[in-house]
Write a protein that holds these residues in place. Sequence first.
Motif, short mmCIF file in Angstrom:
data_model
loop_
_atom_site.label_atom_id
_atom_site.label_comp_id
_atom_site.label_asym_id
_atom_site.label_seq_id
_atom_site.Cartn_x
_atom_site.Cartn_y
_atom_site.Cartn_z
N GLN A 90 29.44 25.76 -28.39
CA GLN A 90 29.71 24.45 -28.97
C GLN A 90 29.42 23.33 -27.96
OE1 GLN A 90 33.62 24.25 -30.69
NE2 GLN A 90 33.25 22.29 -31.68
N GLN A 91 29.62 23.62 -26.67
CA GLN A 91 29.35 22.61 -25.65
C GLN A 91 28.23 23.05 -24.71
OE1 GLN A 91 32.98 20.68 -24.22
NE2 GLN A 91 34.00 21.23 -26.14
N PHE A 92 27.31 23.87 -25.27
CA PHE A 92 26.01 24.21 -24.68
C PHE A 92 26.12 25.11 -23.45
CE2 PHE A 92 25.25 19.49 -25.80
CZ PHE A 92 25.38 19.76 -27.15
N ARG A 134 9.75 18.68 -22.21
CA ARG A 134 11.02 18.53 -21.47
C ARG A 134 11.35 19.77 -20.66
NH1 ARG A 134 10.24 14.12 -22.36
NH2 ARG A 134 11.51 12.46 -23.34
N HIS A 137 12.91 19.24 -17.22
CA HIS A 137 14.07 18.34 -17.11
C HIS A 137 15.31 19.16 -16.83
CE1 HIS A 137 12.74 14.33 -18.98
NE2 HIS A 137 11.64 15.02 -18.74
N GLU A 141 19.17 15.31 -17.54
CA GLU A 141 18.00 14.48 -17.83
C GLU A 141 17.55 14.71 -19.26
OE1 GLU A 141 15.45 16.02 -14.80
OE2 GLU A 141 16.04 14.51 -13.32
N SER A 143 18.77 14.48 -23.54
CA SER A 143 19.73 13.92 -24.48
C SER A 143 20.65 15.04 -24.97
CB SER A 143 18.99 13.31 -25.67
OG SER A 143 18.56 14.35 -26.55
N GLY A 144 21.74 14.67 -25.64
CA GLY A 144 22.69 15.66 -26.15
C GLY A 144 22.03 16.66 -27.07
N GLY A 145 21.24 16.15 -27.98
CA GLY A 145 20.56 17.04 -28.93
C GLY A 145 19.50 17.90 -28.25
N GLN A 146 18.87 17.40 -27.21
CA GLN A 146 17.88 18.18 -26.47
C GLN A 146 18.58 19.32 -25.73
OE1 GLN A 146 16.15 14.96 -24.29
NE2 GLN A 146 14.51 14.63 -25.76
N GLN A 147 19.75 19.03 -25.15
CA GLN A 147 20.51 20.08 -24.49
C GLN A 147 20.89 21.16 -25.49
OE1 GLN A 147 23.87 18.63 -22.19
NE2 GLN A 147 22.76 16.74 -21.72
N ARG A 149 19.28 21.96 -28.15
CA ARG A 149 18.09 22.74 -28.52
C ARG A 149 17.69 23.72 -27.40
NH1 ARG A 149 13.87 18.49 -30.12
NH2 ARG A 149 15.38 16.87 -29.55
N GLY A 170 25.23 20.23 -34.40
CA GLY A 170 26.14 19.08 -34.41
C GLY A 170 25.56 17.83 -33.77
N ASN A 171 24.66 17.99 -32.82
CA ASN A 171 24.10 16.84 -32.12
C ASN A 171 22.68 16.52 -32.54
OD1 ASN A 171 25.89 15.77 -29.72
ND2 ASN A 171 26.25 17.97 -29.89
N LEU A 172 22.25 17.09 -33.65
CA LEU A 172 20.86 16.89 -34.08
C LEU A 172 20.78 16.01 -35.31
CD1 LEU A 172 19.48 20.53 -33.68
CD2 LEU A 172 19.40 18.64 -32.04
N MET B 13 9.50 10.74 -13.61
CA MET B 13 9.58 12.19 -13.52
C MET B 13 8.42 12.75 -12.72
SD MET B 13 12.33 12.70 -15.06
CE MET B 13 12.43 14.47 -15.26
N SER B 40 16.98 12.87 -32.51
CA SER B 40 17.43 13.34 -31.21
C SER B 40 16.42 12.91 -30.16
CB SER B 40 17.54 14.87 -31.26
OG SER B 40 17.72 15.38 -29.97
N GLN B 90 29.34 11.01 -26.03
CA GLN B 90 28.82 12.11 -26.85
C GLN B 90 29.37 13.46 -26.38
OE1 GLN B 90 24.55 11.99 -27.04
NE2 GLN B 90 24.43 13.56 -28.63
N GLN B 91 29.64 13.56 -25.07
CA GLN B 91 30.20 14.82 -24.58
C GLN B 91 31.61 14.62 -24.02
OE1 GLN B 91 27.21 17.33 -22.63
NE2 GLN B 91 25.60 16.26 -23.76
N GLU B 167 28.29 9.23 -31.39
CA GLU B 167 28.47 10.41 -32.25
C GLU B 167 29.94 10.87 -32.26
OE1 GLU B 167 25.33 13.06 -32.48
OE2 GLU B 167 23.93 11.83 -31.32
N GLY B 170 30.83 14.28 -34.51
CA GLY B 170 29.92 15.42 -34.53
C GLY B 170 30.61 16.77 -34.54
N HIS B 200 24.30 10.76 -36.46
CA HIS B 200 23.24 11.40 -37.24
C HIS B 200 23.69 11.52 -38.69
CE1 HIS B 200 22.04 13.27 -33.25
NE2 HIS B 200 21.10 12.43 -33.58
#
Lengths: 228, 228
Positions: A90-92, A134, A137, A141, A143-147, A149, A170-172, B13, B40, B90-91, B167, B170, B200
């Motif tokens: 849930q928190q990656f 990414r 990264h 570095e 975003s929340g949704g990138q983390q 993914r 949840g973050n997408l 980067m 995202s 967000q986190q 968010e 979320g 979102h």
Amino acid sequence: VIELKNAAKYYNMGENIVKALDGVDIKIEEGDFVAIMGPSGSGKSTGMNLAGSLDHTTKGEVYLDGENIALLEESELAQIRGKKIGFIFQQFNLIPNLTAKENVMLPMLFQNTLEEEREERAEELLRLLGLSDRESHYPNELSGGQQQRVAIARSLANNPEVILADEPTGNLDSKSAQQVLELFRNLNKENGQTFVLVSHNPKHSEIADRVANLIDGQIESDRNPSGS
Amino acid sequence: VIELKNAAKYYNMGENIVKALDGVDIKIEEGDFVAIMGPSGSGKSTGMNLAGSLDHTTKGEVYLDGENIALLEESELAQIRGKKIGFIFQQFNLIPNLTAKENVMLPMLFQNTLEEEREERAEELLRLLGLSDRESHYPNELSGGQQQRVAIARSLANNPEVILADEPTGNLDSKSAQQVLELFRNLNKENGQTFVLVSHNPKHSEIADRVANLIDGQIESDRNPSGS
Ligand SMILES: Nc1ncnc2c1ncn2[C@@H]1O[C@H](COP(=O)(O)OP(=O)(O)OP(=O)(O)O)[C@@H](O)[C@H]1O
Ligand SMILES: Nc1ncnc2c1ncn2[C@@H]1O[C@H](COP(=O)(O)OP(=O)(O)OP(=O)(O)O)[C@@H](O)[C@H]1O
Ligand SMILES: [Mg+2]
Ligand SMILES: [Mg+2]
């Protein structure tokens, strides 16, 4: 594949006992696509951690491929878990000092895959999740949704039998979320991979074959949405 | 209250420049209830951090109550920020070694409120968020959605002029999310508090007076949903 029998998790908070999970019976079969719904605090993450043998029950048992995990050596359990189960937390829980690509490669390290294979697979998974640009990264570095993914890509790294996804979208935004769900459904259909999705999003229960509702640490209902 | 003028945030980067925000003009007025939507990675959290003076722009300016924040001393800025702006990250960014109640009390420490007032207000806010029975839990003893609700309570502690919510629902089930949004709308109506919501969830844009859409670091549209 995974079975919880009267599984309970209690926390002793001094004055009172918090019953995070309170006697849950659930059987996940190979190829299932199950959604676990329930209010905030109802025990979903606790249930997922027990099902994934990341935590020990206070009462009841957890069976992985028919074996009571309480009878396995920790090292043996870790080996089986790394091979058979993919987690989306849930928190990656990404490793902060590893890049996105290195995070995705990490689970493969313990499965005797060659460096080159690991790289290719990580790149492919990140491409599937729209993150090719990414790869290098670090989590802070992204975003929340990138983390999120990256966490999803990581869970698929070893082509596990079962993926335990704790609120994977949840973050997408809805478009990215849709793509992730389609990816899951395709892997389920084509590879027969088992998916257990915890989510607050009613759309997830629509695409699932089976929906279990958790309230106050207990399963209130466990049925096929189409009624069959 | 808050204004961004051609605000941009670039990250070097090595080989290429990542343009997290790329020339954003937006003016948040007192009493506004704005929703910021976007895919995202489109720059929403970056925009919120700049708006909340938590980060510096690469180009352009940020104005807080008409003052260019780049001209303020860091200490002066921190004081104003602590008083006027409430953040929901967000986190979550809860302090891990403080209980839920202590986390909510923390912002009040720097605003010369009495211990007793701080305690009462924290208890009241946690009650509003359905967490009275979790006051003494540490963040790692809370579910994801409970942590999120503590973060929400904390953001309201000083009765700030403007709440920047990245968010905020979320991790909440639809019922809890609904309650949070109703709380926000009531505070907006009754106290005139300004809300900027990144989300979102299309429902959030429905309840907002104004919706701004962010794509690839730029505002694509900024209008009142009802068309007026
Ligand atoms: N410190 C950083 N270094 C490099 N790139 C960054 C950094 N922080 C953010 N970015 C990039 O800037 C872009 C915008 O990030 P931001 O967190 O603002 O997106 P977002 O709209 O909040 O996304 P989400 O909905 O996933 O939370 C992303 O593509 C991200 O990869
Ligand atoms: N380590 C802990 N100590 C004490 N209580 C805990 C602990 N972990 C969880 N809890 C409590 O157990 C209950 C279930 O937590 P859990 O994280 O499983 O909920 P959840 O259904 O995943 O919630 P959410 O949807 O908010 O993520 C919560 O009420 C929580 O406060
Ligand atoms: Mg949870
Ligand atoms: Mg964000």
